[in-house]
Structure formats: C-alpha cells, structure tokens
Design an enzyme around this catalytic site. Structure first.
Site, PDB file in Angstrom:
ATOM      1  N   TRP A  65       0.770  -1.302   0.026  1.00  0.00           N
ATOM      2  CA  TRP A  65       0.050  -0.114   0.130  1.00  0.00           C
ATOM      3  C   TRP A  65       0.797   1.131   0.076  1.00  0.00           C
ATOM      4  O   TRP A  65       1.811   1.280  -0.892  1.00  0.00           O
ATOM      5  CB  TRP A  65      -0.931   0.000   1.152  1.00  0.00           C
ATOM      6  N   ASP A  89       8.537   7.532   2.984  1.00  0.00           N
ATOM      7  CA  ASP A  89       9.833   7.925   3.515  1.00  0.00           C
ATOM      8  C   ASP A  89      10.636   6.692   3.868  1.00  0.00           C
ATOM      9  O   ASP A  89      10.389   5.616   4.457  1.00  0.00           O
ATOM     10  CB  ASP A  89       9.773   8.591   4.856  1.00  0.00           C
ATOM     11  N   GLU A 126      11.136  19.144   7.047  1.00  0.00           N
ATOM     12  CA  GLU A 126      10.612  17.577   7.647  1.00  0.00           C
ATOM     13  C   GLU A 126      12.014  16.869   7.027  1.00  0.00           C
ATOM     14  O   GLU A 126      13.004  17.451   6.385  1.00  0.00           O
ATOM     15  CB  GLU A 126       9.522  16.967   6.486  1.00  0.00           C
TER      16      GLU A 126
END
Ligand code: DQQ
Length: 543
Positions: free
Chosen positions: A19, A23, A201
């Site tokens: 699925w 990262d 991030e």
C-alpha cells in the site's frame, strides 16, 4: 483505469504487497546486511496508521521483506510510527530514534532497540517504557517536531541529533545533545534555521570529504570535510540541501550561501523526489542516498493499483571536484542487472529522430554522451528567463527549434509518439560563456488526462566551454524515469503512466530538434533484469 501490473517496477524497490510506501527510514549497514525501513500503511491505500516496513539485502538491489519492525502499540506512538533514523552506538549497538504520534496527538521522539542484536536480520525491535525521550515543550509546536537524524558524536564525546521543526515561522533543524543517547537536552541554539521557508521535514546532516568520493562516518569532522544540511520542504514538496561548515564549538551549521529564497538552495533531484535520507555504508565506504518517489496519478488510481510509492535506486553521493554541489550516481550494484547491450558510437545526430532498436524500452539503463558543435550557433541567453528553469523548459520545449538543442531522448514512447517523455538539453550562449539547460517534460507522457504532468528543469553547473560534452544516464523502469545529467551533477526523476504500451512495446529514441548536428560519441543501452524484491530470507546469502 490504471492497472497495477504495467506500472510496477522491475528493479526499483517496492514492498511486496504494498500500500503506501513512503519515506525511507533507518537505512543502515550492519554486520553484512543492509537494512531499509520505510513508512508503510499495511492496510490502506492512503496515508495513515503508519508502521515501519522492513526489508534486508546484501547488495542494495535484491531484497528480502521481513515483518513490520516498529508499529503503534504504546501511548508514545499509538497514533503512528513516523520517520526516524538508525545510529550505531559504541559496542556496535544499533538503535533507532523515531517520531511517535502520541496518544494525545503530539509528535514525540522515541528510541527502539533490537530485541536480539545477534539476529543477523534484526527482525524484532523493542521500545522501552522510558519513552518518549524528547517532547514538544518550550515553544515547540506539537505538530512540527519530528524526524530525528542519525546521531553524531562531537570531540567532547557527547551525542547530537537534529530534528525537523518550524519555530516562529522559520524552518529549523533543532539540536539535542546527550551523554548516553537516552537522556536528551535541547541545545541553546538550533543547528540551523532560516526564514526562507516554513517547516523542515526529514532533516539530514552529514560530512563529505573535500577530496575524493569516499563516504565518511556521520561523526567525522575536520578541516578536510564539508558538511551537508538537507531538509524536505512541504511546499513545494521537494528536498533541498546546503553545503557549509559544522562549527562544533558553537554547535551550529554555517552555510556557504544562506540564500533567503529557498528556490536558490541546492536540490538532490529537480523532479519528483522527497523525504530522502542518507547513511554511511561502512562496507564499501560510501555515503548512500535513499529517496521516496510518490505517485503522479490519483488516489483512486492508487486504490485500483493497490499500491503507491517506490524508492529510487540508491545513489552514491560525494562532493563535486569544484566543491560547489554534490554529485550523485546509481550504486554500481545496479549494473549487475544489465543484459543485452546495444551500443552505437560516432553517430552524427542530425535534426530528427533515431530509434534505438533491440532494447526493452520499458526496463532499460541508457548512457549517452553528446559532443557539442561550436558554441557560436547556440541561441543567446535571456537572463530574465533564467530564474525559472522549468518554465523555460515548458516554453522552449522539445518541439521548439534551437541553435544547439533541444536534443536528448524520447523515453517510454508509443508507436506514433502520441505518448512520450522528452528528456533533453538546450545550450545557450551567455556573453562569453554557455549555459546548459536540462529538461524532463511529462506533458505528453500519457493520454490519460488526470495525471500530474509537470515539466522539470535545471541548469547544469558545468563548464561547457571546456568539457564540450554533455552526458546523460537514464534508468527506465515502467512508471519511473531517473535522469542523471553531467555525470550526476543534475538529477531529474519523473513518475509516468503511459497507457499505450499496455498492448504495444514502448520505444526509445534519440532526437535532435536543433539546427546543428550533435555527435553521439558514446551510446550504450542495456535491458535490465528484474531485481528480486521478494527473496526468502533463507536464500539471502550473507557474504
Ligand atoms: N512523513 C512522515 C513524517 C515526515 C513525513 C509521516 C515526510 O515523519 O515528516 O509518515 O514525508
């Protein structure tokens, strides 16, 4: 609709039954085994319920999937096990720091350790109850505090890690320090921050040697190294990095060029590429880069496909000889998949198309060198259009005749070119120098109209007066095209979903739409064998 089989990759990493794969997490080399963890939703085709998927390899190309390594079970991560990194502590003890979405929906930082460090595959990880180690206090927003880096140790023997954050609107790499990797305290100043962007991030912080291409352990710091600080910006969802100096006494990163417009910052990849992370490969002394390539189709396509998200072919990264940027190149192990070489050298590529026969054009590795004619036939450079390379690529696209260029490849092209992705260069004369623009145009990639069809572009930082040769390497793998211009000085990756090659083979062309011929001084292409992305663990030979 889009069916999964034709877009699944043959040699780019995907989890077996996947699925959401996002990262790359905790990449490391440990006792003969390479580990890749990754953000993973085991039972949904949209982001959420995030676990750590885990696969192991001995060559970074062929992978054995393992059980989920870290998953939501405790108050400190019950709402998701988000991104983090591995650090190998003294005594050869691997640990993972990762962000947990806590029971009260705060982002906190936790440690996980192998249940059995003598398990060669580090299959089971435990999470001590003294977690969380770091919490969003003292002005740190609980929604913007995540993605711990690999730790590094200063000369003072203390550990450091950086965390992605946004403080008072500024993108920030927060710095924490520890004696024992368990009790952490926030440093007085961040490692670095900038008003040029919001939230950072997935930060990464590592040294590269000024001379040579070897990788270094993350803790190395000396006058013979430069440091790289990388951050992922949520808007426009791209990865950026800065080169600079790590001033250990003040515990801050000092960038060479602190442009206050993030669009001036350097990027690993000027295409689709996000949440990347490096690790030090002690086996071959390399700094290796992993990067997540999300889909460019729609969520309903992803549900129909039953999967979303792949990884790049791992890249070795090092400092360019002029010290102004990083260079990236697919790890040499990928060449073990090369079959049936097709080559042609010394072809003069006049204006027009030249089909490359005999190659499986949907699963190929291509290397080509374009020798340039004299530069005075190049178009003049208009500096007012320089700021926006992608815009220049979309205006002066592959169909717009130029002096030198556009020339390059038509990749994943259908029989009559209704569908193709144009990867090309255009040379501009700029007073007494020349500039090389590299483009990847996805607008004609597929007859589907609901796809994201961007145009990517970047100016190649090379001295084309001296080099007179522009090289291109392209890895083609069904729904991904990775391009390396100028021997890895400019990388552009695209996700594409051609429809027509469903029932016809896809085609690969060289093309030149410039008025000057270019010489193909080197052309090699290979079919790429399928990598084994689903090896049984018992068949994984540890060398
Ligand atoms: N994805 C993770 C976060 C990270 C983001 C959550 C980047 O930890 O900041 O799945 O893609």
């Amino acid at each position: 609709s889009i069916v999964s089989k034709q877009y699944r990759t043959a040699y780019h990493f995907q989890p077996p039954k996947n699925w959401i794969n996002a990262d790359p997490n905790g990449p490391m080399y440990y006792n003969g085994v390479y580990h890749l963890f990754y953000q993973y939703n085991p039972n949904g085709s949209v982001w959420g319920n995030i676990h750590w998927g885990h696969s192991v390899s001995t060559d970074l190309i062929n992978w054995a999937p393992l059980d989920l390594a870290i998953y939501p079970t405790k108050p400190f991560d019950i709402n998701g096990c988000w991104t983090g990194s591995a650090t190998i502590l003294p005594g050869h003890q691997p640990v993972i720091l990762y962000t947990g979405m806590s029971r009260d929906n705060q982002q906190v930082q936790n440690i996980a350790v192998p249940a059995n460090v003598s398990d060669p595959f580090l299959r089971v990880w435990t999470k001590p109850d003294y977690n969380p180690l770091m919490t969003p206090v003292d002005g740190i927003h609980p929604d913007m505090f995540r993605d711990p880096t690999t730790g590094w140790r200063g000369a003072d023997g203390r550990w450091r890690v950086a965390l992605g954050a946004e403080i008072s609107g500024n993108g920030t790499a927060l710095l924490y320090k520890s004696e024992d990797f368990v009790r952490w305290e926030r440093a007085d100043s961040p490692l670095h921050s900038s008003s040029a962007s919001g939230m950072w991030e997935c930060p990464d912080f590592f040294p590269v040697p000024i001379e040579g291409r070897e990788g270094l352990d993350t803790s190395v710091n000396s006058k013979d190294v430069r440091h790289v600080l990388k951050m992922s910006l949520m808007k426009p969802q791209s990865d950026y990095y800065m080169l600079g100096t790590y001033d250990e006494t003040r515990d801050i990163f000092v960038p060479d060029d602190a442009a206050d417009d993030y669009r001036m910052w350097l990027r690993y990849d000027y295409g689709k590429f996000y949440a990347s992370k490096t690790f030090f490969d002690a086996k071959k002394k390399r700094r290796i880069l992993w990067g997540w390539l999300n889909e460019s189709d729609t969520e309903s396509d992803d549900i129909a496909k039953g999967w979303a998200g792949i990884q790049i072919i791992p890249r070795k990264v090092w400092l360019d000889s002029r010290g102004r940027q990083l260079v990236q190149w697919p790890i040499e192990e990928v060449e073990s998949l090369r079959r049936n070489e097709v080559h042609l050298h010394g072809l003069e590529l006049a204006t027009g198309l030249h089909e490359i026969k005999g190659v499986k054009a949907s699963q190929a590795d291509v290397e080509v060198d374009f020798e340039l004619p004299s530069l005075d036939t190049a178009d003049p450079f208009d500096p007012t259009r320089a700021m926006d390379a992608p815009k220049l690529c979309s205006q002066d696209d592959a169909s717009v005749r130029g002096g030198i260029g556009p020339f390059g490849l038509l990749v994943l092209a259908s029989e009559n070119l209704e569908e193709h992705t144009a990867v090309f260069f255009r040379v501009y004369r700029d007073r007494n120098t020349a500039k090389v623009l590299m483009c990847s145009d996805q607008r004609r990639q597929a007859i589907f109209d609901h796809l994201d069809k961007p145009v990517y572009g970047v100016f190649l930082d090379m001295d084309v007066e001296k080099e007179r040769k522009i090289s291109l390497r392209t890895l083609i793998d069904h729904s991904v095209i990775e391009n390396f211009g100028g021997k890895g000085r400019a990388c552009i990756t695209a996700r594409v979903y051609p429809e027509l090659f469903l029932d016809t083979s896809s085609h690969l062309y060289l093309f030149n739409n410039g008025s000057s011929s270019v010489m193909i001084s080197r052309f090699q292409s290979w079919n790429m064998a399928k990598a084994h992305l689903n090896i049984k663990l018992k068949d994984l030979v540890i060398l």
